[in-house]
Design an enzyme around this catalytic site. Structure first.
Site, PDB file in Angstrom:
ATOM      1  N   TYR A  59      14.842  -9.927   7.694  1.00  0.00           N
ATOM      2  CA  TYR A  59      13.574  -9.923   6.952  1.00  0.00           C
ATOM      3  C   TYR A  59      13.688 -10.686   5.625  1.00  0.00           C
ATOM      4  O   TYR A  59      12.687 -10.940   4.967  1.00  0.00           O
ATOM      5  CB  TYR A  59      13.103  -8.486   6.663  1.00  0.00           C
ATOM      6  CG  TYR A  59      12.921  -7.595   7.866  1.00  0.00           C
ATOM      7  CD1 TYR A  59      12.975  -8.099   9.161  1.00  0.00           C
ATOM      8  CD2 TYR A  59      12.713  -6.217   7.724  1.00  0.00           C
ATOM      9  CE1 TYR A  59      12.832  -7.270  10.271  1.00  0.00           C
ATOM     10  CE2 TYR A  59      12.553  -5.384   8.821  1.00  0.00           C
ATOM     11  CZ  TYR A  59      12.625  -5.914  10.095  1.00  0.00           C
ATOM     12  OH  TYR A  59      12.485  -5.092  11.172  1.00  0.00           O
ATOM     13  N   LYS A  84      19.754  -4.002   9.012  1.00  0.00           N
ATOM     14  CA  LYS A  84      20.125  -4.259  10.414  1.00  0.00           C
ATOM     15  C   LYS A  84      20.970  -5.520  10.514  1.00  0.00           C
ATOM     16  O   LYS A  84      20.721  -6.498   9.788  1.00  0.00           O
ATOM     17  CB  LYS A  84      18.864  -4.440  11.285  1.00  0.00           C
ATOM     18  CG  LYS A  84      17.841  -3.319  11.116  1.00  0.00           C
ATOM     19  CD  LYS A  84      16.645  -3.456  12.053  1.00  0.00           C
ATOM     20  CE  LYS A  84      15.562  -2.459  11.679  1.00  0.00           C
ATOM     21  NZ  LYS A  84      14.597  -2.965  10.697  1.00  0.00           N
TER      22      LYS A  84
HETATM   23  N1  LIG Z   1      13.711  -3.307  15.013  1.00  0.00           N
HETATM   24  C1  LIG Z   1      12.807  -4.225  15.303  1.00  0.00           C
HETATM   25  O1  LIG Z   1      13.023  -5.112  16.135  1.00  0.00           O
HETATM   26  C2  LIG Z   1      11.476  -4.188  14.600  1.00  0.00           C
HETATM   27  C3  LIG Z   1      10.420  -4.985  15.075  1.00  0.00           C
HETATM   28  C4  LIG Z   1       9.185  -4.884  14.439  1.00  0.00           C
HETATM   29  C5  LIG Z   1       9.026  -4.045  13.364  1.00  0.00           C
HETATM   30  N2  LIG Z   1      10.077  -3.298  12.894  1.00  0.00           N
HETATM   31  C6  LIG Z   1       9.925  -2.400  11.721  1.00  0.00           C
HETATM   32  O2  LIG Z   1       8.749  -1.606  11.871  1.00  0.00           O
HETATM   33  C7  LIG Z   1       7.855  -1.886  10.788  1.00  0.00           C
HETATM   34  C8  LIG Z   1       6.415  -1.751  11.229  1.00  0.00           C
HETATM   35  O3  LIG Z   1       6.106  -2.583  12.310  1.00  0.00           O
HETATM   36  P1  LIG Z   1       5.151  -3.848  12.202  1.00  0.00           P
HETATM   37  O4  LIG Z   1       5.264  -4.436  10.838  1.00  0.00           O
HETATM   38  O5  LIG Z   1       5.457  -4.705  13.364  1.00  0.00           O
HETATM   39  O6  LIG Z   1       3.680  -3.311  12.472  1.00  0.00           O
HETATM   40  P2  LIG Z   1       2.714  -2.106  12.076  1.00  0.00           P
HETATM   41  O7  LIG Z   1       3.269  -1.259  11.016  1.00  0.00           O
HETATM   42  O8  LIG Z   1       2.290  -1.510  13.384  1.00  0.00           O
HETATM   43  O9  LIG Z   1       1.443  -2.928  11.551  1.00  0.00           O
HETATM   44  C9  LIG Z   1       1.487  -3.662  10.369  1.00  0.00           C
HETATM   45  C10 LIG Z   1       0.161  -4.393  10.240  1.00  0.00           C
HETATM   46  O10 LIG Z   1      -0.917  -3.451  10.109  1.00  0.00           O
HETATM   47  C11 LIG Z   1      -1.624  -3.686   8.886  1.00  0.00           C
HETATM   48  N3  LIG Z   1      -1.958  -2.363   8.354  1.00  0.00           N
HETATM   49  C12 LIG Z   1      -1.105  -1.487   7.767  1.00  0.00           C
HETATM   50  N4  LIG Z   1      -1.748  -0.352   7.431  1.00  0.00           N
HETATM   51  C13 LIG Z   1      -3.036  -0.512   7.809  1.00  0.00           C
HETATM   52  C14 LIG Z   1      -4.183   0.316   7.729  1.00  0.00           C
HETATM   53  N5  LIG Z   1      -4.122   1.531   7.206  1.00  0.00           N
HETATM   54  N6  LIG Z   1      -5.357  -0.181   8.212  1.00  0.00           N
HETATM   55  C15 LIG Z   1      -5.438  -1.411   8.763  1.00  0.00           C
HETATM   56  N7  LIG Z   1      -4.367  -2.228   8.879  1.00  0.00           N
HETATM   57  C16 LIG Z   1      -3.177  -1.785   8.409  1.00  0.00           C
HETATM   58  C17 LIG Z   1      -0.678  -4.469   8.009  1.00  0.00           C
HETATM   59  O11 LIG Z   1      -1.400  -5.312   7.138  1.00  0.00           O
HETATM   60  P3  LIG Z   1      -1.030  -5.523   5.586  1.00  0.00           P
HETATM   61  O12 LIG Z   1       0.459  -5.520   5.428  1.00  0.00           O
HETATM   62  O13 LIG Z   1      -1.652  -6.846   5.293  1.00  0.00           O
HETATM   63  O14 LIG Z   1      -1.694  -4.414   4.827  1.00  0.00           O
HETATM   64  C18 LIG Z   1       0.096  -5.289   9.031  1.00  0.00           C
HETATM   65  O15 LIG Z   1      -0.658  -6.428   9.411  1.00  0.00           O
HETATM   66  C19 LIG Z   1       8.257  -3.289  10.348  1.00  0.00           C
HETATM   67  O16 LIG Z   1       7.778  -3.617   9.068  1.00  0.00           O
HETATM   68  C20 LIG Z   1       9.757  -3.187  10.433  1.00  0.00           C
HETATM   69  O17 LIG Z   1      10.279  -2.458   9.336  1.00  0.00           O
HETATM   70  C21 LIG Z   1      11.284  -3.359  13.517  1.00  0.00           C
END
Ligand SMILES: NC(=O)c1ccc[n+]([C@@H]2O[C@H](COP(=O)([O-])OP(=O)(O)OC[C@H]3O[C@@H](n4cnc5c(N)ncnc54)[C@H](OP(=O)(O)O)[C@@H]3O)[C@@H](O)[C@H]2O)c1
Length: 298
Positions: A59, A84
């Protein structure tokens, strides 16, 4: 199926890991949070009450996260920091080097949780990377270790590797302890097989993309539950994850959403609603290395 009673759930709820350490159940993700913004975003999250930050070498924002942690008036021991080992470093030397690099770029004395980001590197690479994490725990550099994006076949292989390492390194416990696994999990990708594998062994399951990256807003059941409880659809999804006993890692760079995603402790979905929300679909919105073969060397 893992379920938690509402009475037990607060912003301060922690789960005990097989390592003996505790992990705050509500996490905070920072994937795609730009490095220049990471310090401010994490500072907002800490001020809101989150105590668990999920970063990764890939990241490129570990140092901003740590700058916030180290400049906070909160004790270091009250904040849980995950990083990670990147997919390109799934080998003994790669994981060893990444632990050193994460400590160096963050300035932290220890990493709460270090995960192998994906089951790449082939069998020997995965075993070597795991061994490096086991050594990092023994050296006090890392407290708990785990994996991400492992399929059940990779998890079974890891169990074999742990047994082999116990034999090679002098006995029980010397192969390391799997404390946490991290996967994309939400109602359109429930991963029941993996959750069952972990539940049998007490492994804590983290749910990434718990908001489905915003791709399911307006789905009928989700929308209906949000209206019923006077909550947002995002809050219903975080709540679903928590009630399943998972550790959700919602990500946001938006202060209002960071707060909103933490305000999920004043309502409870019924068991029927939990089941109604969960679908039979297998529809990941991220990458999906769980399906990669054991001999995948990427
Ligand atoms: N191990 C892995 O391979 C892996 C892969 C993916 C993710 N992850 C981890 O999991 C975390 C979360 O997953 P993710 O980032 O893929 O997706 P997520 O948390 O499902 O969704 C994030 C998205 O939703 C928006 N959002 C957040 N809160 C909201 C709300 N209350 N209302 C409307 N939209 C909202 C955010 O926009 P804004 O930021 O613009 O507000 C962003 O575009 C990552 O940040 C990472 O730490 C790990």
């Amino acid at each position: 199926m893992l379920r938690r009673k509402m009475a037990a759930l607060t912003l301060e709820t922690k789960l005990k890991m097989p390592s003996g350490y505790e992990i705050p159940q509500l996490g905070f993700g920072v994937w795609q949070t730009p490095a220049r913004d990471a310090q401010d975003v994490v500072t907002t999250a800490l001020a809101t009450g989150y105590r668990h930050i999920d970063s990764a070498a890939a990241y490129r924002n570990e140092s901003g996260c740590a700058a916030s942690i180290l400049s906070s008036s909160l004790p270091r021991s009250s904040i849980f920091f995950t990083s990670k080992v990147p997919t390109t470093g799934i080998s003994y030397n790669g994981a060893k080097a990444q632990v050193a690099k994460t400590l160096s770029v963050t300035g932290l004395d220890y990493i709460d949780l270090m995960l192998l980001h994906a089951p790449y590197g082939g069998s020997a690479g995965r075993k070597g990377a795991w061994k490096a994490l086991v050594e990092a725990v023994e050296e006090g550099k890392v407290r708990s270790i785990g994996v991400s994006n492992y399929g059940v076949h990779h998890l079974d292989e890891l169990e074999t590797h742990i047994k082999e390492l116990e034999e090679e390194r002098g006995g029980k416990g010397m192969g390391g302890v799997l404390s946490v696994g991290q996967w994309e999990i939400h109602p359109w990708c429930a991963r029941r097989d993996i959750i069952e594998w972990c539940a049998k062994r007490g492994v804590v399951v983290e749910a990434y993309s718990p908001l489905v990256r915003g791709e399911r807003w307006g789905e009928k059941v989700l929308k209906g539950l949000a209206a019923k409880y006077g909550k947002s659809e995002a809050q219903v999804l975080v709540r679903w994850s928590l009630q399943r006993g998972l550790v959700p890692l919602p990500k946001s760079v938006t202060p209002g959403r960071i707060k909103e995603n933490s305000e999920v402790f004043d309502f409870e979905l019924t068991e029927g609603e939990m089941d109604e929300l969960e679908t039979e679909e297998y529809d990941p919105v991220c990458w999906d290395p769980t399906t990669s073969p054991l001999d995948n060397r990427r």
